[in-house]
Write an enzyme that holds these catalytic residues in place. Structure first.
Site, PDB file in Angstrom:
ATOM      1  N   ASN A  89      64.346  57.957  48.789  1.00  0.00           N
ATOM      2  CA  ASN A  89      63.144  58.656  49.254  1.00  0.00           C
ATOM      3  C   ASN A  89      63.442  59.916  50.074  1.00  0.00           C
ATOM      4  O   ASN A  89      62.573  60.762  50.224  1.00  0.00           O
ATOM      5  CB  ASN A  89      62.302  57.670  50.075  1.00  0.00           C
ATOM      6  CG  ASN A  89      61.198  58.364  50.830  1.00  0.00           C
ATOM      7  OD1 ASN A  89      60.200  58.769  50.260  1.00  0.00           O
ATOM      8  ND2 ASN A  89      61.398  58.538  52.138  1.00  0.00           N
ATOM      9  N   TYR A 154      61.988  73.360  45.240  1.00  0.00           N
ATOM     10  CA  TYR A 154      61.465  72.005  45.475  1.00  0.00           C
ATOM     11  C   TYR A 154      60.972  71.364  44.175  1.00  0.00           C
ATOM     12  O   TYR A 154      61.465  70.298  43.784  1.00  0.00           O
ATOM     13  CB  TYR A 154      60.384  72.051  46.567  1.00  0.00           C
ATOM     14  CG  TYR A 154      59.798  70.690  46.890  1.00  0.00           C
ATOM     15  CD1 TYR A 154      60.587  69.683  47.440  1.00  0.00           C
ATOM     16  CD2 TYR A 154      58.464  70.403  46.630  1.00  0.00           C
ATOM     17  CE1 TYR A 154      60.056  68.416  47.723  1.00  0.00           C
ATOM     18  CE2 TYR A 154      57.922  69.156  46.911  1.00  0.00           C
ATOM     19  CZ  TYR A 154      58.728  68.167  47.460  1.00  0.00           C
ATOM     20  OH  TYR A 154      58.197  66.919  47.729  1.00  0.00           O
ATOM     21  N   LYS A 158      62.507  68.151  41.929  1.00  0.00           N
ATOM     22  CA  LYS A 158      61.733  66.961  41.552  1.00  0.00           C
ATOM     23  C   LYS A 158      61.676  66.794  40.020  1.00  0.00           C
ATOM     24  O   LYS A 158      61.575  65.672  39.533  1.00  0.00           O
ATOM     25  CB  LYS A 158      60.330  67.012  42.169  1.00  0.00           C
ATOM     26  CG  LYS A 158      60.346  66.962  43.719  1.00  0.00           C
ATOM     27  CD  LYS A 158      60.974  65.672  44.261  1.00  0.00           C
ATOM     28  CE  LYS A 158      60.825  65.529  45.761  1.00  0.00           C
ATOM     29  NZ  LYS A 158      61.421  64.291  46.278  1.00  0.00           N
TER      30      LYS A 158
HETATM   31  P1  NAD Z   1      59.394  63.710  56.059  1.00  0.00           P
HETATM   32  O1  NAD Z   1      59.935  65.062  56.300  1.00  0.00           O
HETATM   33  O2  NAD Z   1      58.396  63.118  56.967  1.00  0.00           O
HETATM   34  O3  NAD Z   1      60.603  62.661  55.886  1.00  0.00           O
HETATM   35  C1  NAD Z   1      61.764  63.002  55.155  1.00  0.00           C
HETATM   36  C2  NAD Z   1      62.793  61.906  55.293  1.00  0.00           C
HETATM   37  O4  NAD Z   1      63.970  62.351  54.593  1.00  0.00           O
HETATM   38  C3  NAD Z   1      63.192  61.643  56.734  1.00  0.00           C
HETATM   39  O5  NAD Z   1      63.350  60.245  56.951  1.00  0.00           O
HETATM   40  C4  NAD Z   1      64.560  62.321  56.869  1.00  0.00           C
HETATM   41  O6  NAD Z   1      65.451  61.636  57.720  1.00  0.00           O
HETATM   42  C5  NAD Z   1      65.094  62.260  55.448  1.00  0.00           C
HETATM   43  N1  NAD Z   1      66.018  63.371  55.232  1.00  0.00           N
HETATM   44  C6  NAD Z   1      65.709  64.687  55.214  1.00  0.00           C
HETATM   45  N2  NAD Z   1      66.851  65.406  55.091  1.00  0.00           N
HETATM   46  C7  NAD Z   1      67.872  64.510  55.060  1.00  0.00           C
HETATM   47  C8  NAD Z   1      69.283  64.617  54.967  1.00  0.00           C
HETATM   48  N3  NAD Z   1      69.884  65.807  54.883  1.00  0.00           N
HETATM   49  N4  NAD Z   1      70.019  63.484  54.971  1.00  0.00           N
HETATM   50  C9  NAD Z   1      69.434  62.287  55.036  1.00  0.00           C
HETATM   51  N5  NAD Z   1      68.115  62.099  55.137  1.00  0.00           N
HETATM   52  C10 NAD Z   1      67.350  63.214  55.150  1.00  0.00           C
HETATM   53  O7  NAD Z   1      58.830  63.795  54.577  1.00  0.00           O
HETATM   54  P2  NAD Z   1      57.871  62.851  53.716  1.00  0.00           P
HETATM   55  O8  NAD Z   1      56.653  63.614  53.458  1.00  0.00           O
HETATM   56  O9  NAD Z   1      57.805  61.474  54.242  1.00  0.00           O
HETATM   57  O10 NAD Z   1      58.710  62.871  52.342  1.00  0.00           O
HETATM   58  C11 NAD Z   1      59.393  61.759  51.848  1.00  0.00           C
HETATM   59  C12 NAD Z   1      59.607  61.973  50.352  1.00  0.00           C
HETATM   60  O11 NAD Z   1      58.334  62.122  49.731  1.00  0.00           O
HETATM   61  C13 NAD Z   1      60.406  63.225  50.017  1.00  0.00           C
HETATM   62  O12 NAD Z   1      61.260  62.942  48.926  1.00  0.00           O
HETATM   63  C14 NAD Z   1      59.333  64.210  49.590  1.00  0.00           C
HETATM   64  O13 NAD Z   1      59.824  65.181  48.715  1.00  0.00           O
HETATM   65  C15 NAD Z   1      58.349  63.294  48.926  1.00  0.00           C
HETATM   66  N6  NAD Z   1      56.972  63.804  48.816  1.00  0.00           N
HETATM   67  C16 NAD Z   1      56.220  64.037  49.923  1.00  0.00           C
HETATM   68  C17 NAD Z   1      54.927  64.497  49.758  1.00  0.00           C
HETATM   69  C18 NAD Z   1      54.010  64.751  50.926  1.00  0.00           C
HETATM   70  O14 NAD Z   1      52.911  65.261  50.692  1.00  0.00           O
HETATM   71  N7  NAD Z   1      54.385  64.402  52.143  1.00  0.00           N
HETATM   72  C19 NAD Z   1      54.412  64.731  48.476  1.00  0.00           C
HETATM   73  C20 NAD Z   1      55.211  64.477  47.382  1.00  0.00           C
HETATM   74  C21 NAD Z   1      56.504  64.018  47.558  1.00  0.00           C
END
Ligand code: NAD
Length: 246
Positions: A89, A154, A158
């Protein structure tokens, strides 16, 4: 959901969607191990969950270093004797225009969103193969279907996540390992809070369900796909987006 006592690893489990995935699996009595990027955030997430009464452990290997990842995975396997579910994730986003992006920016996004996913998956697969059982779930995004009008690395990352998911689903099916992805729409996390309002508001207006998603909406989809209820589902990219199109 029949997830009790399953050993589940969640990368990017310290906040946002990942944190809610961790909590949802804990609520359903799974044994969860969370990964984060550094000691401080991992310890904070562990403390918060322990305060809620859950038993949980966490690690912060550099996901771009295969040896480091492999050592932690081996440690987890020798402690629990199995790894049932891997949830890849961790991810980073971008909304920069191409003229403001460097090839290093592009590589950084691919490194965490794709290469890290490859590394953790590669480390876990031999143990799942040994048991002839496993579930690998990846966090994709609806931008993997539509692209987006900025931050091109990005969606590119994906699209690659979907490619890994569909290909590994076919490669690992004979070993009874299912591989799927969840493609969230706009979800209420820090990642989205960082995006400019001009970008978010028009997007919300296009969502037929009339709201942005909550992390628990996404976590529940992961729970279903990890469970035996999804036993005949593999190679799927499941949108969790309120029917949004962008
Ligand atoms: P967030 O920024 O709140 O959390 C991101 C997580 O990834 C954190 O736990 C962080 O520790 C980890 N991370 C980031 N860089 C890292 C690194 N270099 N090494 C290890 N861990 C790392 O983001 P989120 O919104 O919870 O996103 C989680 C996933 O969901 C991601 O893959 C994101 O692309 C995807 N996503 C999010 C959304 C949204 O609207 N929030 C939409 C579609 C997809």
């Amino acid at each position: 959901m029949n997830i009790e006592n399953k050993v589940v690893i969640v990368t990017g489990g310290t906040r946002g969607i990942g944190f809610e995935i961790v909590r949802t699996f804990l609520k359903n009595n799974a044994r969860v191990i969370l990964f984060g990027s550094k000691a401080e955030t991992v310890n904070k997430a562990l403390e918060d969950l322990q305060k809620e009464g859950y038993e949980i452990e966490g690690y912060y290997p550099n996901l771009n270093n295969f040896e480091e990842v492999n050592n932690v995975i081996k440690q987890i396997y020798s402690k629990y004797g199995k790894i049932d579910v891997l949830i890849n994730n961790a991810g980073v986003s971008s909304n920069a225009k191409i003229e403001d992006l460097t090839s290093e920016d592009f590589a950084n996004i691919m490194n965490i969103n794709v290469n890290a996913m490859f590394n953790v998956t590669k480390a876990v697969v031999p143990f799942m193969k040994e048991k002839k059982s496993g579930v690998i779930l990846n966090t994709s995004s609806i931008v993997s279907i539509y692209g987006q009008p900025s931050g091109s690395p990005y969606p590119a990352s994906k699209f690659a996540v979907n490619g890994l998911t569909k290909s590994l689903a076919r490669e690992l099916a004979k070993d009874n390992i299912r591989v799927n992805a969840v493609a969230p729409g706009i979800i209420n996390t820090d990642m989205v809070a960082k995006l400019p309002k001009e970008m978010i508001i028009p997007l919300i207006n296009t969502i037929p369900l009339g709201r942005i998603g909550e992390p628990v909406d996404v976590a529940n989809a992961f729970l279903f796909l990890a469970s035996d209820m999804a036993s005949y589902i593999t190679g799927v990219i499941l949108p969790v987006d309120g029917a949004a199109k962008n």
